[in-house]
Scaffold this motif. Structure first.
Motif, PDB file in Angstrom:
ATOM      1  N   LEU A  40       0.832  -1.199   0.000  1.00 62.70           N
ATOM      2  CA  LEU A  40       0.000   0.000   0.000  1.00 62.70           C
ATOM      3  C   LEU A  40       0.871   1.256   0.000  1.00 62.70           C
ATOM      4  CD1 LEU A  40      -2.768  -1.047   2.570  1.00 62.70           C
ATOM      5  CD2 LEU A  40      -2.878  -1.085   0.070  1.00 62.70           C
ATOM      6  N   PRO A  41       0.412   2.312  -0.652  1.00 68.91           N
ATOM      7  CA  PRO A  41       1.210   3.546  -0.707  1.00 68.91           C
ATOM      8  C   PRO A  41       1.276   4.229   0.652  1.00 68.91           C
ATOM      9  CG  PRO A  41      -0.940   3.897  -1.679  1.00 68.91           C
ATOM     10  CD  PRO A  41      -0.830   2.420  -1.417  1.00 68.91           C
ATOM     11  N   GLU A  42       2.336   4.973   0.845  1.00 69.86           N
ATOM     12  CA  GLU A  42       2.516   5.746   2.075  1.00 69.86           C
ATOM     13  C   GLU A  42       1.991   7.166   1.829  1.00 69.86           C
ATOM     14  OE1 GLU A  42       6.545   7.069   3.384  1.00 69.86           O
ATOM     15  OE2 GLU A  42       6.195   5.602   4.962  1.00 69.86           O
ATOM     16  N   VAL A  43       1.073   7.616   2.653  1.00 68.84           N
ATOM     17  CA  VAL A  43       0.469   8.937   2.450  1.00 68.84           C
ATOM     18  C   VAL A  43       0.623   9.775   3.717  1.00 68.84           C
ATOM     19  CG1 VAL A  43      -1.189   8.061   0.772  1.00 68.84           C
ATOM     20  CG2 VAL A  43      -1.810   8.133   3.187  1.00 68.84           C
ATOM     21  N   GLY A  44       0.549  11.071   3.542  1.00 68.05           N
ATOM     22  CA  GLY A  44       0.635  11.992   4.672  1.00 68.05           C
ATOM     23  C   GLY A  44      -0.591  12.873   4.733  1.00 68.05           C
TER      24      GLY A  44
ATOM     25  N   ARG B 270      -4.252  15.056  -0.274  1.00 70.85           N
ATOM     26  CA  ARG B 270      -5.173  15.678  -1.236  1.00 70.85           C
ATOM     27  C   ARG B 270      -4.417  16.643  -2.161  1.00 70.85           C
ATOM     28  NH1 ARG B 270      -8.173  15.160   3.446  1.00 70.85           N
ATOM     29  NH2 ARG B 270     -10.226  14.151   3.208  1.00 70.85           N
ATOM     30  N   LYS B 271      -3.555  17.442  -1.543  1.00 72.44           N
ATOM     31  CA  LYS B 271      -2.770  18.403  -2.319  1.00 72.44           C
ATOM     32  C   LYS B 271      -1.827  17.676  -3.270  1.00 72.44           C
ATOM     33  CE  LYS B 271       0.495  22.237  -1.722  1.00 72.44           C
ATOM     34  NZ  LYS B 271       1.224  23.067  -0.731  1.00 72.44           N
ATOM     35  N   GLN B 272      -1.255  16.591  -2.789  1.00 72.51           N
ATOM     36  CA  GLN B 272      -0.309  15.832  -3.600  1.00 72.51           C
ATOM     37  C   GLN B 272      -1.000  15.266  -4.839  1.00 72.51           C
ATOM     38  OE1 GLN B 272       1.225  12.259  -1.785  1.00 72.51           O
ATOM     39  NE2 GLN B 272       3.105  12.340  -2.968  1.00 72.51           N
ATOM     40  N   LEU B 273      -2.192  14.688  -4.669  1.00 71.44           N
ATOM     41  CA  LEU B 273      -2.914  14.116  -5.792  1.00 71.44           C
ATOM     42  C   LEU B 273      -3.425  15.201  -6.737  1.00 71.44           C
ATOM     43  CD1 LEU B 273      -4.949  11.236  -4.098  1.00 71.44           C
ATOM     44  CD2 LEU B 273      -2.797  11.106  -5.345  1.00 71.44           C
TER      45      LEU B 273
ATOM     46  N   LYS C  51       2.593  11.586  -7.394  1.00 75.70           N
ATOM     47  CA  LYS C  51       2.313  10.169  -7.176  1.00 75.70           C
ATOM     48  C   LYS C  51       2.645   9.796  -5.744  1.00 75.70           C
ATOM     49  CE  LYS C  51       3.119   8.661 -11.933  1.00 75.70           C
ATOM     50  NZ  LYS C  51       3.892   7.737 -12.797  1.00 75.70           N
ATOM     51  N   ALA C  52       1.707   9.064  -5.133  1.00 70.18           N
ATOM     52  CA  ALA C  52       1.977   8.582  -3.783  1.00 70.18           C
ATOM     53  C   ALA C  52       3.080   7.537  -3.838  1.00 70.18           C
ATOM     54  CB  ALA C  52       0.707   7.972  -3.188  1.00 70.18           C
ATOM     55  N   ARG C  53       4.013   7.657  -2.933  1.00 68.24           N
ATOM     56  CA  ARG C  53       5.133   6.726  -2.927  1.00 68.24           C
ATOM     57  C   ARG C  53       4.766   5.441  -2.201  1.00 68.24           C
ATOM     58  NH1 ARG C  53       9.568  10.314  -0.127  1.00 68.24           N
ATOM     59  NH2 ARG C  53       7.725  10.677   1.161  1.00 68.24           N
ATOM     60  N   PRO C  54       5.274   4.308  -2.660  1.00 67.63           N
ATOM     61  CA  PRO C  54       5.021   3.076  -1.925  1.00 67.63           C
ATOM     62  C   PRO C  54       5.708   3.138  -0.573  1.00 67.63           C
ATOM     63  CG  PRO C  54       6.656   2.715  -3.645  1.00 67.63           C
ATOM     64  CD  PRO C  54       6.101   4.105  -3.842  1.00 67.63           C
ATOM     65  N   SER C  55       5.166   2.372   0.370  1.00 70.67           N
ATOM     66  CA  SER C  55       5.699   2.438   1.723  1.00 70.67           C
ATOM     67  C   SER C  55       7.073   1.812   1.836  1.00 70.67           C
ATOM     68  CB  SER C  55       4.735   1.726   2.688  1.00 70.67           C
ATOM     69  OG  SER C  55       4.526   0.383   2.286  1.00 70.67           O
ATOM     70  N   ASN C  56       7.403   0.925   0.902  1.00 75.80           N
ATOM     71  CA  ASN C  56       8.714   0.283   0.906  1.00 75.80           C
ATOM     72  C   ASN C  56       9.125   0.047  -0.538  1.00 75.80           C
ATOM     73  OD1 ASN C  56       9.350  -0.496   3.828  1.00 75.80           O
ATOM     74  ND2 ASN C  56       7.267  -1.238   3.574  1.00 75.80           N
ATOM     75  N   HIS C  57      10.393  -0.272  -0.712  1.00 72.10           N
ATOM     76  CA  HIS C  57      10.879  -0.653  -2.028  1.00 72.10           C
ATOM     77  C   HIS C  57      11.432  -2.069  -1.929  1.00 72.10           C
ATOM     78  CE1 HIS C  57      10.373   3.300  -3.757  1.00 72.10           C
ATOM     79  NE2 HIS C  57      10.928   3.813  -2.685  1.00 72.10           N
ATOM     80  N   ALA C  58      11.320  -2.798  -3.039  1.00 66.14           N
ATOM     81  CA  ALA C  58      11.766  -4.188  -3.028  1.00 66.14           C
ATOM     82  C   ALA C  58      13.220  -4.268  -2.579  1.00 66.14           C
ATOM     83  CB  ALA C  58      11.613  -4.791  -4.434  1.00 66.14           C
ATOM     84  N   ARG C  59      13.539  -5.345  -1.883  1.00 63.40           N
ATOM     85  CA  ARG C  59      14.853  -5.460  -1.263  1.00 63.40           C
ATOM     86  C   ARG C  59      15.948  -5.816  -2.249  1.00 63.40           C
ATOM     87  NH1 ARG C  59      13.426 -10.091   2.556  1.00 63.40           N
ATOM     88  NH2 ARG C  59      12.293 -10.606   0.660  1.00 63.40           N
ATOM     89  N   LYS C  60      15.593  -6.312  -3.434  1.00 63.16           N
ATOM     90  CA  LYS C  60      16.579  -6.744  -4.423  1.00 63.16           C
ATOM     91  C   LYS C  60      17.522  -7.785  -3.815  1.00 63.16           C
ATOM     92  CE  LYS C  60      15.123  -3.593  -7.348  1.00 63.16           C
ATOM     93  NZ  LYS C  60      14.342  -3.928  -8.519  1.00 63.16           N
ATOM     94  N   VAL C  61      17.004  -8.644  -2.963  1.00 66.50           N
ATOM     95  CA  VAL C  61      17.835  -9.680  -2.352  1.00 66.50           C
ATOM     96  C   VAL C  61      18.146 -10.734  -3.396  1.00 66.50           C
ATOM     97  CG1 VAL C  61      17.924 -11.488  -0.590  1.00 66.50           C
ATOM     98  CG2 VAL C  61      16.877  -9.299  -0.063  1.00 66.50           C
TER      99      VAL C  61
END
Length: 268
Positions: free
Chosen positions: A117-121, A125-128, A133-143
């Motif tokens: 789910l995206p991380e929002v503050g 409303r202003k951002q949209l 674009k709402a940023r995702p809460s995490n990024h893939a670890r590339k493990v």
């Protein structure tokens, strides 16, 4: 050091020193890592690479049957990876995980993949409204696959043979002037039509793109699949593709000869 930064092997070997939640997370990580490695060894590199993009792997308790606990596997992906988690992929992953968990005396009752789910503050409303674009809460670890994978220059490699080829390419790169250099991209995912490939090493030089595959024992008997894959890569603009067997990468001299021939054909 926090529990989140402790290798899962350490937690599983010393469960009394960590919380139940830490142990559960470590066990899930082991299931994910071993299953991905097993699939990679059996020739399903694309699925293994997809599992390595999972942000988290959770085991959610379902029930106990005849003294054996059963869990549902929950994998979190960014949207682009989630689209690749098809029913066929899920069945292959589930089959591998069943095999892994049967050795650990617990079972997997099912699996589901979900989007991060995206991380929002407060200013969402202003951002949209402004088109952000709402940023995702995490990024893939590339493990990458395996607990002791080689690393160099901030890059990851599946095994030591890929690293050996990279090391020679890097030396060749350092010998060239800035205006005649080469680019080296290890394990870069590439979508071609209905497939996602992860070439061992993608190399750019003098306006040409080439691919080096480092073949291990699992490639035996897969020439038909390899040719189909290479044909798609050529159609996508890859000029030259060559393969080196791990048995031919045991000495630096052998790898240097291979790299010399590869670069000559790439710009020839």
């Amino acid at each position: 050091m926090t529990a989140a930064s402790v290798p899962f092997q350490e937690i599983l070997q010393n469960p009394d020193q960590y919380s139940h939640d830490d142990f559960t997370r470590a066990r899930a990580e082991k299931v994910l890592a071993v299953s991905a490695t097993l699939l990679h060894q059996r020739g399903h590199e694309d699925i293994a690479a997809l599992l390595a993009q999972a942000e988290t792997c959770d085991l959610e308790y379902q029930e106990e049957d005849w003294g054996k606990p059963w869990f549902e596997v929950v994998l979190d992906f960014d949207d682009p990876q989630l689209e690749r988690f098809t029913e066929e992929v899920q069945q292959r992953v589930l089959s591998a995980m069943h095999e892994v968990c049967s050795r650990e005396n617990f079972g997997i009752s099912g699996m589901r993949a979900r989007a991060i789910l995206p991380e929002v503050g407060a200013d969402w409303r202003k951002q949209l409204a402004s088109g952000g674009k709402a940023r995702p809460s995490n990024h893939a670890r590339k493990v990458r696959i395996g607990p002791a994978h080689p690393q160099a220059d901030g890059l990851h490699f599946t095994n030591e043979w890929e690293w050996r080829v990279y090391a020679v390419l890097r030396e060749r790169q350092q010998q060239l002037p800035d205006n005649d250099t080469i680019g080296i991209l290890p394990l870069g995912a590439m979508k071609v039509r209905d497939h996602v490939f992860e070439p061992d090493l993608l190399v750019t030089y003098r306006g040409s793109v080439g691919v080096i595959e480092v073949d291990g024992p699992h490639h035996k008997g897969r020439s038909s699949d390899d040719k189909s894959r290479e044909r798609l890569l050529r159609h996508a603009g890859v000029k030259y593709i060559d393969r080196i067997d791990v048995r031919d990468a045991s000495t630096k001299e052998e790898v240097e000869k291979f790299v010399t021939d590869f670069l000559r054909h790439l710009i020839g």
